[in-house]
Structures are given as structure tokens and as C-alpha cells.
Write an enzyme that holds these catalytic residues in place. Structure first.
Site, PDB file in Angstrom:
ATOM      1  N   ARG A  65       0.808  -1.240   0.000  1.00 40.15           N
ATOM      2  CA  ARG A  65       0.000   0.000   0.000  1.00 40.15           C
ATOM      3  C   ARG A  65       0.831   1.277   0.000  1.00 40.15           C
ATOM      4  NH1 ARG A  65      -4.094  -3.254  -1.238  1.00 40.15           N
ATOM      5  NH2 ARG A  65      -5.041  -4.323   0.509  1.00 40.15           N
ATOM      6  N   ASN A  95      -1.201  -2.045  -7.141  1.00 40.03           N
ATOM      7  CA  ASN A  95      -2.430  -1.267  -6.896  1.00 40.03           C
ATOM      8  C   ASN A  95      -2.243  -0.295  -5.734  1.00 40.03           C
ATOM      9  OD1 ASN A  95      -2.438  -3.442  -5.085  1.00 40.03           O
ATOM     10  ND2 ASN A  95      -4.658  -3.671  -5.086  1.00 40.03           N
ATOM     11  N   ASP A 153      -3.136  -6.433 -10.765  1.00 47.75           N
ATOM     12  CA  ASP A 153      -3.786  -7.103  -9.630  1.00 47.75           C
ATOM     13  C   ASP A 153      -4.723  -6.198  -8.833  1.00 47.75           C
ATOM     14  OD1 ASP A 153      -4.196  -9.363  -7.859  1.00 47.75           O
ATOM     15  OD2 ASP A 153      -3.280  -8.071  -6.384  1.00 47.75           O
ATOM     16  N   ASP A 305      -0.817 -13.166  -0.726  1.00 49.93           N
ATOM     17  CA  ASP A 305      -1.753 -12.086  -1.065  1.00 49.93           C
ATOM     18  C   ASP A 305      -2.011 -11.225   0.188  1.00 49.93           C
ATOM     19  OD1 ASP A 305      -3.516 -10.426  -2.334  1.00 49.93           O
ATOM     20  OD2 ASP A 305      -5.089 -11.906  -2.631  1.00 49.93           O
ATOM     21  N   PRO A 322     -12.105  -6.349   0.113  1.00 45.74           N
ATOM     22  CA  PRO A 322     -11.670  -7.748   0.191  1.00 45.74           C
ATOM     23  C   PRO A 322     -10.189  -7.849   0.541  1.00 45.74           C
ATOM     24  CG  PRO A 322     -11.745  -7.043  -2.094  1.00 45.74           C
ATOM     25  CD  PRO A 322     -12.182  -5.851  -1.271  1.00 45.74           C
ATOM     26  N   GLY A 323      -9.831  -8.888   1.261  1.00 42.66           N
ATOM     27  CA  GLY A 323      -8.410  -9.129   1.520  1.00 42.66           C
ATOM     28  C   GLY A 323      -8.132  -9.470   2.974  1.00 42.66           C
TER      29      GLY A 323
HETATM   30  O1  DOR Z   1      -8.849  -9.847  -1.695  1.00 44.10           O
HETATM   31  C1  DOR Z   1      -8.129  -9.167  -2.414  1.00 44.10           C
HETATM   32  N1  DOR Z   1      -7.559  -8.037  -1.965  1.00 44.10           N
HETATM   33  N2  DOR Z   1      -7.912  -9.553  -3.662  1.00 44.10           N
HETATM   34  C2  DOR Z   1      -7.266  -8.787  -4.528  1.00 44.10           C
HETATM   35  O2  DOR Z   1      -7.082  -9.195  -5.643  1.00 44.10           O
HETATM   36  C3  DOR Z   1      -6.803  -7.440  -4.141  1.00 44.10           C
HETATM   37  C4  DOR Z   1      -6.544  -7.376  -2.714  1.00 44.10           C
HETATM   38  C5  DOR Z   1      -6.338  -5.965  -2.210  1.00 44.10           C
HETATM   39  O3  DOR Z   1      -5.636  -5.200  -2.850  1.00 44.10           O
HETATM   40  O4  DOR Z   1      -6.847  -5.658  -1.136  1.00 44.10           O
END
Ligand code: DOR
Length: 427
Positions: A65, A95, A153, A305, A322-323
Site C-alpha cells: 500500500r 495497486n 492485480d 496475497d 476484500p483481503g
Molecule cells: O482480496 C483481495 N484483496 N484480492 C485482490 O485481488 C486485491 C486485494 C487488495 O488489494 O486488497
């Protein structure tokens, strides 16, 4: 020259097909000797009796980040999580804000990580400008700036023509194109399409969204000769498609997230939005198929991830980002699979170190003499809890928060320097 002698550990190095009790002598930044009972009076001794010693782990998929969203994580906190989890090299996703679609951003990441000297942080460049999926970024310039792979991504690259062009370039550049394979016209919802989404009345994303893009990208990889790396595989049909194309000689590799190997969609019922991830946690039969693919070698490596988000972004399931964070939990989760005899210890080290290093074509993932001395020493039996005191992330979005884990890193050595030992950093 600084000399370190790691004594009495159980060494596992798949790159040398080596497993057993050995000592390892490190001189400067290189491994100089791996043998029984090394005597070197000038060396500083690290007692590894009762521990496992392996090449430092390599993670092809993390989100630090930085720049832009450093309230969630930054290169320093992310690097600390990495080495505390046994990773000495990570590939960070583009990203960010601004995204890694221009050389300056890649250079910023590399120079910040070089200054910190904690972990090897390698940038992945965006495939398209602004990660918008409309126009190719200058991939050659990104490669010259130090990018080791390309991916949009977070957003799947939906445009087939651009994907073909990117794969053609990949075959000329020798760098992989990594895709988050989920057709975003199908994958619009919050969790897996299944019983849990039906019971909760929550929007969902079906596995075929993944299968369709995996099939398209494998086809294009076979046709162009470009190296496709499929990110965070979650669907059994995608596994079969990859197996089919690998058998036909396509240059396709893939990764799986440890969370997809241990959790199912039901985790959402107990952990709520902390269990929301893209692609989503799926059904038990899907998890079992992934384990089988791990065993038969279709899945090439494990990648975390690591995707930190602040708590205010992890509210209601439908709206939550998400994540999950994953750098410090990967080892205990993978050791669980070793304990359950799904894979061997050597398989685990191969999946977390040797194979991902080979996919990138970097000099890592080995502790043979003359290789760079990136080493992890861990206690497979040590029980601990991931919580404020033990986590080094700025975020806590994982179903494993405050949960008991088994298996902990004791010491991480990067390029011959101890960077992490007994819970503290030495940089
Ligand atoms: O769950 C996810 N979070 N999948 C992704 O592809 C991106 C990631 C994020 O950047 O938080």
C-alpha cells in the site's frame, strides 16, 4: 568479513535435494559451506538445535500500500511482517496510489526498501496505464526501473487483445504476466456463490468467473509463448484447465493462497468481513481439489496475497474491502498441512521458497554454497497467538486474529545479516 555459523539445525533445502542435520557457514552475504560439524572459531554462532533451517521464503504476492495508503501498511511495516514470517523476498502489487505504471514509482519502492534493508521488496509493474485495462503501460521502461513481473492485480485484465500483447512482450522480456483471473462481469458480489451467500442473502461471485479467464489466459500463453502466472487459484476447474495447458507445453505457473487451503466459505459465518477475500473462500470440495493439486504439483507455489485493510474498511460484508493479512500466518498454516501429511516439509519449503524464486528467475530459494545467504530458522512446534503484541502489520484483517497458531520464526537472515531474531528486528 562477518561470519555466521548456524549450528545443529535440521536443514531443508529442496534446491540441493538436501534434508538432515547440518551446519551452515555464512561468510559476508553468501553461504560458504553446508556440512556436518563445521568448526569455525571466528564465526558468531546461531544455535539452531531443535529448529528447522531453510532458504528464506519468497512471496510473489503482497500489498504494501505504499505509496498512497500507508495507513493500512507501508514498506517498513510490510517488510517487518515479511521477515517475522520468514520471507526474505516479496513482490509487491502495483495497486498503490499512484499505481506502479511508471518507472518513478517502481524506483521509489526499490530505494525505500534498499534504505530500510529489512527485506528484498521487488515491485510488480502494472500491465496497463492506471491499471484501467485500456492501454498498455511502458513495460520496457518498468522493467528497466526494476519491475520483476507485470499485473493489474486487484483488477483483472479483461481486454483479451491487451492480454495477448502483454504476453507477447513477456516472451521477449523474460518476465511473467500475472493475472487476477476473475471475469468482473460475473464476479461482482461479496462472497462465494453457494449456501452461505444464499442463507445470508449476500451478493456472490461464482467460480466460473475464474475458470473463464484462466482458460482465456492459458490459451493466449500457449499461442504467444509468454509466461502466464495465475494468481490465487481457488476453483477446481481452473486447476484442471491449468493442468491441461501445462501438459501441452504452455508456459503457465500458478499460486495458491494458504487461506484457500484451510478455510471454506463457512468461515464468513464466524469471521464476517475478515473472511472476505477475492477470489472468495469456496466450498470444502474446492478446498480438497486445491490440496490435491498442491500434492500433484499442478500448483507451483504458495503466495500470501497479504492484503491489509483498516477496520473502518472492514464493516458490513457487502461493502467491506476484500483481503486478509497473511505474511505472519503463512508458515503456521502450511505447517498444519505438513502435520496432516497433505505435503512433506520439503514440499512446503519448495512451495514457499525454491519454486517462487524459480518462477521469477531470481537468485533466491537456495542455501547451496555460494548462494546469497537468505535463511529462515523456525520452530515448528512453538505455539503463539497473532495479536497486537505479536503482529507487525498496521492492520489486523484476518480470521486468525487472536487465534492460537503453531509454528513460529525464530530467526531470519537476509544476505548474511540477521534481520529478525526472537521477536525483534536487528536493522
Ligand atoms: O482480496 C483481495 N484483496 N484480492 C485482490 O485481488 C486485491 C486485494 C487488495 O488489494 O486488497
Amino acid at each position: 568479513m562477518l561470519k555466521l555459523l548456524i549450528k545443529g539445525g535440521y536443514v531443508v533445502d529442496p534446491s540441493a535435494d538436501l534434508e538432515g542435520k547440518y551446519d551452515i557457514l555464512i561468510e559476508g552475504d553468501k553461504v560458504s559451506k553446508v556440512a556436518k560439524d563445521i568448526f569455525e572459531p571466528e564465526a558468531k554462532i546461531i544455535d539452531a538445535e531443535g529448529y528447522i533451517v531453510a532458504p528464506g521464503f519468497v512471496d510473489l504476492h503482497v500489498h504494501f500500500r505504499d505509496p498512497g495508503q500507508t495507513y493500512k501498511e507501508d514498506i517498513e511495516s510490510g517488510s517487518r511482517c515479511a521477515v517475522a514470517g520468514g520471507f526474505t523476498t516479496v513482490v509487491c502489487m502495483p495497486n498503490t496510489n499512484p499505481p506502479v505504471d511508471r518507472p518513478q514509482v517502481a524506483r521509489y519502492i526499490l530505494s525505500k526498501s534498499d534504505c530500510l534493508g529489512i527485506c528484498n521488496v521487488l515491485p510488480a509493474g502494472a500491465i496497463t496505464e492506471g491499471r484501467k485495462g485500456e492501454k498498455l503501460a511502458d513495460l520496457w521502461a518498468l522493467k528497466r526501473a526494476g519491475c520483476v513481473a507485470f499485473t493489474d492485480d486487484g483488477s483483472p485484465l479483461m481486454n483479451s487483445n491487451l492480454m495477448r500483447m502483454a504476453l507477447e512482450l513477456s516472451s521477449q522480456m523474460g518476465l511473467p504476466i500475472m493475472n487476477h483471473c476473475e471475469d468482473d462481469t460475473l464476479a461482482k458480489g461479496a462472497i462465494n456463490e453457494g449456501e452461505v451467500s444464499a442463507v445470508l442473502g449476500i451478493s456472490s461471485r461464482p467460480p466460473e468467473a475464474e475458470d473463464i479467464l484462466v482458460a482465456r489466459d492459458c490459451t493466449l500463453s500457449l499461442q504467444t509463448g509468454g509466461h502466464l502466472h495465475v494468481q490465487h487459484l481457488s476453483s477446481p476447474l481452473s486447476v484442471d484447465i491449468i493442468r491441461f495447458f501445462k501438459d501441452r507445453g504452455a508456459k503457465v505457473t500458478c499460486e495458491v493462497n494458504p487461506y484457500h487451503l484451510v478455510f471454506t466459505e463457512k468461515e464468513v459465518l464466524s469471521s464476517g468481513s475478515y473472511a472476505k477475500v477475492n477470489p472468495p473462500l469456496r466450498k470444502e470440495k474446492d478446498r480438497k481439489a486445491l490440496l490435491e493439486a498442491l500434492r500433484d504439483g499442478t500448483i507451483d507455489c504458495v503466495a500470501t496475497d497479504h492484503a491489509p485493510h483498516a477496520d473502518f474498511e472492514k464493516g458490513l460484508l457487502e461493502e467491506a474491502m476484500p483481503g486478509m493479512i497473511g505474511l505472519q500466518t503463512a508458515l503456521p498454516l502450511m505447517l498444519k498441512l505438513v502435520e496432516e501429511e497433505v505435503i512433506t516439509l520439503k514440499d512446503m519449503v519448495c512451495l514457499m521458497s525454491t519454486k517462487p524464486a524459480r518462477i521469477l528467475g531470481i537468485e533466491a530459494g537456495s542455501i547451496k554454497p555460494s548462494s546469497t545467504a537468505d535463511v529462515v530458522i523456525f520452530d515448528p512446534k512453538k505455539e503463539w497467538t497473532l495479536c497486537e503484541e505479536t503482529s507487525f502489520s498496521k492492520s489486523k484483517n484476518t480470521p486468525l486474529w487472536n487465534k492460537k497458531l503453531k509454528g513460529k520464526v525464530v530467526c531470519t537472515i537476509r544476505a548474511g545479516r540477521v534481520v529478525f531474531r526472537d521477536g525483534s528486528f536487528q536493522v
